[in-house]
Design a protein around this motif. Sequence first.
Motif, PDB file in Angstrom:
ATOM      1  N   ARG A 143      24.845  17.564  13.915  1.00 48.94           N
ATOM      2  CA  ARG A 143      25.760  18.601  13.452  1.00 48.94           C
ATOM      3  C   ARG A 143      27.188  18.298  13.882  1.00 48.94           C
ATOM      4  O   ARG A 143      28.151  18.530  13.146  1.00 48.94           O
ATOM      5  CB  ARG A 143      25.311  19.958  14.019  1.00 48.94           C
ATOM      6  CG  ARG A 143      26.069  21.071  13.382  1.00 48.94           C
ATOM      7  CD  ARG A 143      25.531  22.439  13.734  1.00 48.94           C
ATOM      8  NE  ARG A 143      26.650  23.361  13.574  1.00 48.94           N
ATOM      9  CZ  ARG A 143      26.896  24.367  14.379  1.00 48.94           C
ATOM     10  NH1 ARG A 143      26.096  24.603  15.396  1.00 48.94           N
ATOM     11  NH2 ARG A 143      27.935  25.133  14.170  1.00 48.94           N
ATOM     12  N   ALA A 144      27.315  17.727  15.098  1.00 43.93           N
ATOM     13  CA  ALA A 144      28.660  17.400  15.596  1.00 43.93           C
ATOM     14  C   ALA A 144      29.363  16.459  14.617  1.00 43.93           C
ATOM     15  O   ALA A 144      30.528  16.663  14.272  1.00 43.93           O
ATOM     16  CB  ALA A 144      28.548  16.754  16.980  1.00 43.93           C
ATOM     17  N   ARG A 145      28.646  15.431  14.164  1.00 42.03           N
ATOM     18  CA  ARG A 145      29.279  14.469  13.250  1.00 42.03           C
ATOM     19  C   ARG A 145      29.670  15.137  11.929  1.00 42.03           C
ATOM     20  O   ARG A 145      30.735  14.867  11.376  1.00 42.03           O
ATOM     21  CB  ARG A 145      28.345  13.295  12.979  1.00 42.03           C
ATOM     22  CG  ARG A 145      28.220  12.365  14.170  1.00 42.03           C
ATOM     23  CD  ARG A 145      27.710  11.008  13.728  1.00 42.03           C
ATOM     24  NE  ARG A 145      27.496  10.144  14.879  1.00 42.03           N
ATOM     25  CZ  ARG A 145      26.428  10.201  15.657  1.00 42.03           C
ATOM     26  NH1 ARG A 145      25.463  11.060  15.398  1.00 42.03           N
ATOM     27  NH2 ARG A 145      26.317   9.404  16.697  1.00 42.03           N
ATOM     28  N   LYS A 146      28.774  15.980  11.411  1.00 44.38           N
ATOM     29  CA  LYS A 146      29.095  16.677  10.148  1.00 44.38           C
ATOM     30  C   LYS A 146      30.367  17.498  10.308  1.00 44.38           C
ATOM     31  O   LYS A 146      31.258  17.465   9.467  1.00 44.38           O
ATOM     32  CB  LYS A 146      27.948  17.632   9.762  1.00 44.38           C
ATOM     33  CG  LYS A 146      26.699  16.968   9.266  1.00 44.38           C
ATOM     34  CD  LYS A 146      25.658  18.041   8.936  1.00 44.38           C
ATOM     35  CE  LYS A 146      24.283  17.431   8.779  1.00 44.38           C
ATOM     36  NZ  LYS A 146      23.197  18.417   8.845  1.00 44.38           N
ATOM     37  N   GLU A 147      30.427  18.251  11.399  1.00 45.64           N
ATOM     38  CA  GLU A 147      31.564  19.161  11.591  1.00 45.64           C
ATOM     39  C   GLU A 147      32.860  18.384  11.815  1.00 45.64           C
ATOM     40  O   GLU A 147      33.917  18.780  11.331  1.00 45.64           O
ATOM     41  CB  GLU A 147      31.300  20.102  12.780  1.00 45.64           C
ATOM     42  CG  GLU A 147      30.142  21.064  12.567  1.00 45.64           C
ATOM     43  CD  GLU A 147      30.326  21.952  11.341  1.00 45.64           C
ATOM     44  OE1 GLU A 147      31.466  22.361  11.049  1.00 45.64           O
ATOM     45  OE2 GLU A 147      29.313  22.220  10.653  1.00 45.64           O
TER      46      GLU A 147
ATOM     47  N   ASP B 166      29.859   5.161  21.409  1.00 47.19           N
ATOM     48  CA  ASP B 166      30.440   6.492  21.132  1.00 47.19           C
ATOM     49  C   ASP B 166      30.154   7.433  22.300  1.00 47.19           C
ATOM     50  O   ASP B 166      29.498   7.055  23.275  1.00 47.19           O
ATOM     51  CB  ASP B 166      29.938   7.056  19.794  1.00 47.19           C
ATOM     52  CG  ASP B 166      28.456   7.393  19.785  1.00 47.19           C
ATOM     53  OD1 ASP B 166      27.781   7.232  20.828  1.00 47.19           O
ATOM     54  OD2 ASP B 166      27.962   7.819  18.737  1.00 47.19           O
ATOM     55  N   SER B 167      30.661   8.648  22.168  1.00 46.46           N
ATOM     56  CA  SER B 167      30.567   9.625  23.241  1.00 46.46           C
ATOM     57  C   SER B 167      29.303  10.474  23.112  1.00 46.46           C
ATOM     58  O   SER B 167      28.800  10.702  22.011  1.00 46.46           O
ATOM     59  CB  SER B 167      31.795  10.536  23.164  1.00 46.46           C
ATOM     60  OG  SER B 167      31.532  11.751  23.807  1.00 46.46           O
ATOM     61  N   GLY B 168      28.827  10.952  24.237  1.00 44.20           N
ATOM     62  CA  GLY B 168      27.666  11.841  24.237  1.00 44.20           C
ATOM     63  C   GLY B 168      27.914  13.148  23.508  1.00 44.20           C
ATOM     64  O   GLY B 168      26.976  13.809  23.051  1.00 44.20           O
ATOM     65  N   THR B 169      29.177  13.509  23.362  1.00 46.69           N
ATOM     66  CA  THR B 169      29.457  14.785  22.677  1.00 46.69           C
ATOM     67  C   THR B 169      29.027  14.736  21.208  1.00 46.69           C
ATOM     68  O   THR B 169      28.762  15.769  20.610  1.00 46.69           O
ATOM     69  CB  THR B 169      30.972  15.112  22.716  1.00 46.69           C
ATOM     70  OG1 THR B 169      31.686  14.008  22.143  1.00 46.69           O
ATOM     71  CG2 THR B 169      31.438  15.345  24.140  1.00 46.69           C
ATOM     72  N   ARG B 170      28.918  13.546  20.660  1.00 45.86           N
ATOM     73  CA  ARG B 170      28.474  13.382  19.260  1.00 45.86           C
ATOM     74  C   ARG B 170      27.057  13.889  19.031  1.00 45.86           C
ATOM     75  O   ARG B 170      26.628  14.061  17.895  1.00 45.86           O
ATOM     76  CB  ARG B 170      28.523  11.903  18.858  1.00 45.86           C
ATOM     77  CG  ARG B 170      29.893  11.339  18.633  1.00 45.86           C
ATOM     78  CD  ARG B 170      30.390  11.704  17.256  1.00 45.86           C
ATOM     79  NE  ARG B 170      31.822  11.843  17.219  1.00 45.86           N
ATOM     80  CZ  ARG B 170      32.672  10.882  16.859  1.00 45.86           C
ATOM     81  NH1 ARG B 170      32.222   9.724  16.494  1.00 45.86           N
ATOM     82  NH2 ARG B 170      33.951  11.116  16.855  1.00 45.86           N
ATOM     83  N   TYR B 171      26.291  14.011  20.120  1.00 46.93           N
ATOM     84  CA  TYR B 171      24.874  14.324  19.989  1.00 46.93           C
ATOM     85  C   TYR B 171      24.561  15.763  20.359  1.00 46.93           C
ATOM     86  O   TYR B 171      23.408  16.168  20.370  1.00 46.93           O
ATOM     87  CB  TYR B 171      24.037  13.346  20.855  1.00 46.93           C
ATOM     88  CG  TYR B 171      24.279  11.916  20.420  1.00 46.93           C
ATOM     89  CD1 TYR B 171      23.441  11.323  19.493  1.00 46.93           C
ATOM     90  CD2 TYR B 171      25.386  11.213  20.875  1.00 46.93           C
ATOM     91  CE1 TYR B 171      23.689  10.033  19.043  1.00 46.93           C
ATOM     92  CE2 TYR B 171      25.648   9.925  20.428  1.00 46.93           C
ATOM     93  CZ  TYR B 171      24.792   9.346  19.523  1.00 46.93           C
ATOM     94  OH  TYR B 171      25.045   8.079  19.071  1.00 46.93           O
ATOM     95  N   LEU B 172      25.619  16.533  20.685  1.00 45.76           N
ATOM     96  CA  LEU B 172      25.389  17.932  21.024  1.00 45.76           C
ATOM     97  C   LEU B 172      25.263  18.729  19.734  1.00 45.76           C
ATOM     98  O   LEU B 172      25.967  18.471  18.780  1.00 45.76           O
ATOM     99  CB  LEU B 172      26.565  18.467  21.852  1.00 45.76           C
ATOM    100  CG  LEU B 172      26.823  17.732  23.166  1.00 45.76           C
ATOM    101  CD1 LEU B 172      28.092  18.259  23.829  1.00 45.76           C
ATOM    102  CD2 LEU B 172      25.642  17.870  24.109  1.00 45.76           C
ATOM    103  N   CYS B 173      24.354  19.668  19.712  1.00 47.73           N
ATOM    104  CA  CYS B 173      24.181  20.462  18.487  1.00 47.73           C
ATOM    105  C   CYS B 173      25.180  21.619  18.473  1.00 47.73           C
ATOM    106  O   CYS B 173      25.505  22.139  19.489  1.00 47.73           O
ATOM    107  CB  CYS B 173      22.784  21.027  18.389  1.00 47.73           C
ATOM    108  SG  CYS B 173      21.552  19.766  18.325  1.00 47.73           S
TER     109      CYS B 173
END
Lengths: 90, 295
Positions: free
Chosen positions: B101-105, B288-295
């Motif tokens: 979802r992070a990437r989509k947003e 990449d950063s771990g924030t990319r994987y947070l929902c």
Amino acid sequence: MAKVRIPTPLQKLAENQAELEVSGTSVKEVLANLEAKYPGFQERLYDDKGQLRRFINFYVNEEDIRFADGEATILKEDDELSIVPAIAGG
Amino acid sequence: MKDSSIIQAIGNTPLIKLYSVTKDLPKKVEIYAKAELLNPGGSVKDRPALRMIQEGIRTGELSPGKIIMDPTSGNTGVAYAMIGSALGYRVELVVPENVSRARKEIAKSYGAKLTFSSAMEGSDGAIRLSQKLKAENPDKYFMPNQYNNHLNPQAHYESTGIEIYEQTAGRITHFITGIGTSGTVMGVGRRLKEYSSDIKVYAAEPAEALHGLEGLKHMESSIVPGIYDPSQLDGVRPIATEVGYEMTERLALEEGLFVGYSSGANVAAALELAKDLKEGVVVTILCDSGTRYLC
């Protein structure tokens, strides 16, 4: 019978089928019956401790089974179980 | 080209020495990680995305009004979206519907339009759908085609490979990184081999077809990228999802590096490689950063 949707990387195990009809009334039962018919799924879907591997997502219809009853999630006639892989490269 | 825009911040990322996860290695073995997460688009993909877009502008293939469209599992899409915004091009990304979802947003925040392919088909489904879109509307889209465009590895040949060599003062002995499109390992590898044929270059690949190392590709069960040429490598080493996950957690807890799973897999692969050495300087990539994987 539930409909099981097989992700591309595992279709080889199931004679290249993307969808299968498998009997069973829970996720656990359906996966056991899937293994009986097409050996190889169990070792790819479960870890050494017999738990579903955490990086594979299972959905019953649109719901992630983590937010339902996990492996015990009930499958009714015509429900759809999807095994969804992580996304590969690029 | 708007050279003074945010795109000038792409590249020249820091090379970080790993101290804690390497503590059991022999004294003369060091591991460094190239912090590609610090690119402005948040991933290693800023480099190839920029290179492919620049070339499209230079050749006229990306003319004003054309839409940048490509299949992506996320990070390249975010890079296209950022660069498209900075340079004034519309961007349409074809992504599997289960992309994080992070990437989509993030991509949407830059103004990109998303078209979804089936989650069941993974990134190969996105590749097929994008080819269909391009065939239906050939003049509407500029399709960089990251899996088959030689400018993807070329970007790393022209920048990342040189930076790594210079940041290690030429001391690098081994380079290893995971394969998605394979652009990083092919491009960096080619550059390093030119500096010295003694430098060993390895790809790390998910050990199994069904894996959890998002961003990496298990070649045998995937559409193999046209740019991938294992004959140019010294080897391909398997990495298990669980091992990559465990290292991802350790990097955050022990090194202050909150990175994504492919970065964890890369460091784990580097560590396994380093264990067999008596001395050496091993370099890998933090994609990449771990924030990319947070929902």
